[in-house]
Design an enzyme around this catalytic site. Sequence first.
Site, PDB file in Angstrom:
ATOM      1  CG  ASP A 105      -1.992  -1.074   1.139  1.00 15.45           C
ATOM      2  OD1 ASP A 105      -2.391  -1.456   0.019  1.00 15.45           O
ATOM      3  OD2 ASP A 105      -2.410  -1.559   2.210  1.00 15.45           O
ATOM      4  CB  CYS A 106       4.130   1.982   1.215  1.00 17.83           C
ATOM      5  SG  CYS A 106       5.493   3.161   1.258  1.00 17.83           S
ATOM      6  N   GLY A 107       3.599   3.705  -1.756  1.00 20.47           N
ATOM      7  CA  GLY A 107       4.198   4.027  -3.049  1.00 20.47           C
ATOM      8  C   GLY A 107       5.710   3.909  -3.043  1.00 20.47           C
TER       9      GLY A 107
END
Length: 145
Positions: free
Chosen positions: A10-12
């Site tokens: 979920d983390c770019g």
Amino acid sequence: MKVTIHHNPDCGTSRNTLALIRHAGIEPTVVEYLRDPPSRERLVGLIAAAGLSVRDALRKKGTPYAELGLDNPDLSDDQLIDAMMAVPILVNRPFVETPLGTRLCRPSEVVLQVLPPLTEPFTKEDGEVIEPEGLREPPSSTPGS
């Protein structure tokens, strides 16, 4: 080359780091640390191998950092590790381990410090292009400038 990434999909930044590793031609071992948190010993080892303090490995943004009182400077490293073990989202990410070293890859291009040199440019999710050092053209010099 054996590479492990402690990843949050979920983390770019974590996604860009994983993509950079794959762009370098390496399929890493992906550990989704929120589903499969590291042991206390492993977490302490990752932080030490990356040359960080425990506080530097804490994630503040998007976590209950302040609500848990972790901004208290009197907390010991053991207390901070306890919090990270209880609430894994507090572990900053992504940590990447390779034979060349361990890094907390924020920003994502920090991973290039522990990978073989890139041979082709890489485009991050936001459109930023990471150029391999050898492919960068020197700045043009204009006579009289």
